[in-house]
Design an enzyme around this catalytic site. Structure first.
Site, short mmCIF file in Angstrom:
data_model
loop_
_atom_site.label_atom_id
_atom_site.label_comp_id
_atom_site.label_asym_id
_atom_site.label_seq_id
_atom_site.Cartn_x
_atom_site.Cartn_y
_atom_site.Cartn_z
CB CYS A 80 -0.86 -0.02 1.26
SG CYS A 80 -1.85 -1.50 1.39
NE ARG A 118 4.25 1.53 -1.61
CZ ARG A 118 5.35 1.04 -1.07
NH1 ARG A 118 6.51 1.36 -1.58
NH2 ARG A 118 5.30 0.23 -0.04
CD1 TRP A 150 -2.63 -4.44 -4.97
CD2 TRP A 150 -2.49 -5.90 -3.29
NE1 TRP A 150 -2.61 -5.70 -5.52
CE2 TRP A 150 -2.54 -6.61 -4.52
CE3 TRP A 150 -2.42 -6.61 -2.10
CZ2 TRP A 150 -2.49 -8.00 -4.58
CZ3 TRP A 150 -2.37 -8.00 -2.17
CH2 TRP A 150 -2.42 -8.67 -3.38
CG ASN A 172 2.56 -1.34 3.18
OD1 ASN A 172 1.85 -2.24 2.75
ND2 ASN A 172 3.76 -1.08 2.71
CD GLU A 231 11.48 -9.46 -17.23
OE1 GLU A 231 11.23 -10.26 -16.32
OE2 GLU A 231 11.05 -8.29 -17.22
CD GLU A 280 4.83 -7.29 -14.98
OE1 GLU A 280 4.46 -7.11 -13.81
OE2 GLU A 280 6.03 -7.26 -15.30
C1 AGP Z 1 8.14 -7.07 -12.64
O1 AGP Z 1 7.70 -6.40 -13.79
C2 AGP Z 1 7.13 -7.07 -11.53
N1 AGP Z 1 6.73 -5.77 -11.19
C3 AGP Z 1 7.59 -7.90 -10.35
O2 AGP Z 1 7.82 -9.22 -10.80
C4 AGP Z 1 8.88 -7.41 -9.65
O3 AGP Z 1 9.99 -7.62 -10.49
C5 AGP Z 1 9.07 -8.24 -8.37
O4 AGP Z 1 7.99 -7.99 -7.52
C6 AGP Z 1 10.39 -7.94 -7.64
O5 AGP Z 1 10.42 -6.60 -7.22
P1 AGP Z 1 11.82 -6.02 -6.63
O6 AGP Z 1 12.80 -5.99 -7.76
O7 AGP Z 1 11.48 -4.65 -6.14
O8 AGP Z 1 12.25 -6.96 -5.54
#
Ligand code: AGP
Length: 615
Positions: free
Chosen positions: A2, A27, A76, A102, A488, A495
């Site tokens: 959040c 977020r 969220w 949060n 990736e 997503e």
């Molecule tokens: C990637 O596009 C997503 N937003 C998600 O998989 C992200 O990479 C993952 O949550 C890890 O986040 P971080 O690099 O801040 O740890």
């Protein structure tokens, strides 16, 4: 996941809170609310389910005086559906305390039962409301707001970031960070102070910030920030200057943050590479490694961990470590690593990859590594992110703020950071001669311009994007260094466009996935010259033999595969270790284009949040 904001000072708090919530909307964005306080301590709460625009409409219709302090929240949902009642802020039974939060109160059901049996009636389904009641009761027992928050914190299990206000202390905010939940950033101004869960909401106002560490509390008033530990003893927490230009966080001429950040990659890569190496003399300078630098020579094994896109970067880092340092390496999903009882010890280097530095599974996995005495280095894009506090050393990427939920520039910046770290490890292990270090540095230095050149030609993806936008399912295939990129590319596509996309090692096809191939089934295949090209050609032919359609990412001038594939996109001929980075950039563009054609919200995809700080 959040977003939390708070303000106390001479300005009207509400516009500042709304601006901060908009900055944090990436977020989490299924409901939002604010609580603001007049100078006599009376506070008002306005909160709505839905996007922040609904909250703004509600506030526009609300007659109010200028308010000198307030807190806000964009949610969220974890406990309780996105409704007006479940939106934050939440109050205690007597409306004397208001709280935003949060994290997850893991023992909230037990606390709710206890409070209810003591006569407290709940107005929401949330775990957060238990915090408001506990703080209010502690104040009724004689605590001031901050010590009441400390008392309440002692009852909470799980990771939390909390900000509270009370009518009893007009103009005072109390903040707490418990465990690895999303951070608490305090921005210090002249006669005013800001609190937020993320730098993005503070930087437009001040670049002098401090971060609360685990189990730290802060009493924030317009002229003072007082940080204490869980016992109430003062902590010497000094603000530091964060060198990020807040203006860079705005979209500029781009329609979406995701496109802006894709296009920023040449600059993000250049800034990152310049912070990691020098050309003359040719040196790898990882200045933030700290004590880890002196221990690299003793490393006998490397485990790289991450989640999502950062896991895919870790998977590529594994190849780099084995190739350049000659040390056995593996990459693991942090949420699996933390529970599998990994066989690691003080000779193991655990490298965590996390652009935010706040991903809860990564932080918990790092705790497991700490308990086993491992050396830890983290790759992070966020100054002061929690992973940088836990690890022995940090390799910062300098990609600037990344606001799009789909990570793009931070991914490629992580790759060059991992490449530099692998070479540093190779150098420490006596595995790389100076000439190889120089060659590796020259490879890095060429990357930003190669990416800029690539992006200048990305509009030729238009036809492929239009065709793929009709797909229900698709495969992304790669071999060797291209395998993590296939993963990736599939993640980016799913997503932001919501198409079911799977990434596979191309060698897996005959072991099941080829059963999916029917006439017209689309596959994206990374077929560059160093990606086990002959094997990939065989994969392409097997796909087409069953009517599948193939978009191939090929190396410049590869007429054979250009002819063979149904569609292709040429990547520049680069050193093979950088082919994955080039392919990843194009797959980001492809996912973005497909998502736009499909009318998806690329910056705030449904169900997602930028940082996963709760399990
Ligand atoms: C990637 O596009 C997503 N937003 C998600 O998989 C992200 O990479 C993952 O949550 C890890 O986040 P971080 O690099 O801040 O740890």
């Amino acid at each position: 996941m959040c977003g939390i904001v708070g303000y106390t000072g001479p300005q009207d708090a509400v516009p500042i809170l709304l601006e901060g919530l908009r900055d944090l909307e990436y977020r989490g964005y299924d409901s939002a609310g604010v609580a603001f306080m007049s100078r006599d301590g009376a506070f008002s709460i306005i909160k709505r389910a839905g996007k922040i625009s609904r909250l703004e409409e509600a506030l526009a219709g609300n007659q109010r005086d200028a308010s000198s302090a307030g807190i806000g929240h964009t949610r969220w949902a974890t406990h309780g559906k996105p409704t007006d009642l479940n939106a934050h802020p939440h109050t205690g039974a007597n409306n004397r305390v208001v709280v935003v939060h949060n994290g997850i109160v893991e023992n909230y059901a037990e606390l709710r039962r206890e409070l209810t049996s003591n006569g407290v009636s709940f107005s929401s389904e949330t775990d957060t409301e238990t915090i408001a009641h506990l703080v209010e009761q502690a104040m009724e027992d004689g605590h001031d707001l901050t010590s009441a928050l400390r008392a309440a914190a002692r009852r909470l299990e799980g990771s939390q970031a909390i900000v509270a206000m009370s009518a009893a202390e007009p103009g005072v905010l109390a903040a707490a960070r418990l465990g690895n939940a999303g951070g608490v950033v305090i921005g210090t101004g002249d006669g005013e102070n800001f609190v937020a869960s993320d730098l993005a909401a503070v930087l437009p106002h001040t670049q002098r910030v401090l971060f609360l560490a685990d189990r730290q509390f802060a009493r924030v008033s317009p002229g003072e920030v007082r940080v204490t530990d869980a016992d109430g003893d003062p902590v010497d927490a000094r603000p530091k200057n964060v060198p990020i230009d807040p203006m860079s966080a705005l979209k500029g001429q781009y329609p979406h943050f995701m496109l802006k950040e894709i296009m920023e990659q040449p600059a993000a890569l250049s800034d990152t590479i310049q912070s990691l190496v020098t050309v003359e003399p040719p040196e790898i300078r990882l200045d933030d490694l700290g004590p880890a630098a002196g221990r690299l020579a003793d490393v006998e094994r490397v485990v790289l961990i991450g989640m999502g896109t950062s896991l895919h970067a870790a998977m590529l880092g594994r190849y780099f470590v084995e190739r350049y340092a000659g040390v056995p390496a593996e990459a693991d999903n942090a949420s699996e690593f933390r529970y599998r009882g990994p066989v690691i010890d003080e000779r193991t280097l655990v490298v965590s990859v996390s652009q935010s530095g706040e991903t809860v599974d990564v932080l918990e996995a790092m705790n497991v590594a700490s308990q086993q005495g491992c050396l830890q280095i983290t790759i992070c894009n966020t100054e002061g992110g929690q992973t940088t506090r836990v690890a022995d050393g940090t390799v910062y990427t300098r990609a600037g703020l990344e606001r799009g939920v789909a990570s793009t520039k931070c991914f490629t910046a992580s790759l060059v950071a991992l490449y530099a770290l692998a070479m540093k490890l190779g150098e420490a292990k006596g595995r790389l001669a100076s000439g190889e270090i120089r060659a590796g540095i020259e490879t890095l230095v060429r990357v930003p311009e190669d990416v800029a050149e690539l992006l200048r030609g990305e509009d030729s993806l238009g036809r492929a994007a239009r065709e793929l936008s009709q797909a229900q399912n698709m495969l992304f295939l790669g071999r060797g260094l291209a395998y993590p990129v296939a993963m990736e590319g599939a993640l980016k596509m799913k997503e932001v466009s919501y198409i079911h996309a799977e990434g596979y090692a191309a060698g897996e096809m005959k072991h099941g996935p080829i059963a999916l191939i029917a006439p017209g089934f689309p596959s994206v295949v990374i077929a560059t010259r160093n990606a086990l090209r002959q094997k990939i050609i065989a994969n392409i032919e097997q796909l087409q033999a069953r009517g599948g359609r193939v978009l191939a990412l090929i190396s410049e001038g590869d007429a054979e595969i250009r002819t063979l594939a149904d569609d292709s996109f040429e990547l520049p001929n680069v050193e093979d270790a950088m082919e994955p980075l080039m392919a990843a950039v194009i797959l980001q563009c492809l996912a973005y284009r497909v998502a736009i054609i499909r009318g998806c919200d690329v910056d705030q995809p449904r169900n997602l949040a930028k940082t996963v700080t709760v399990e």
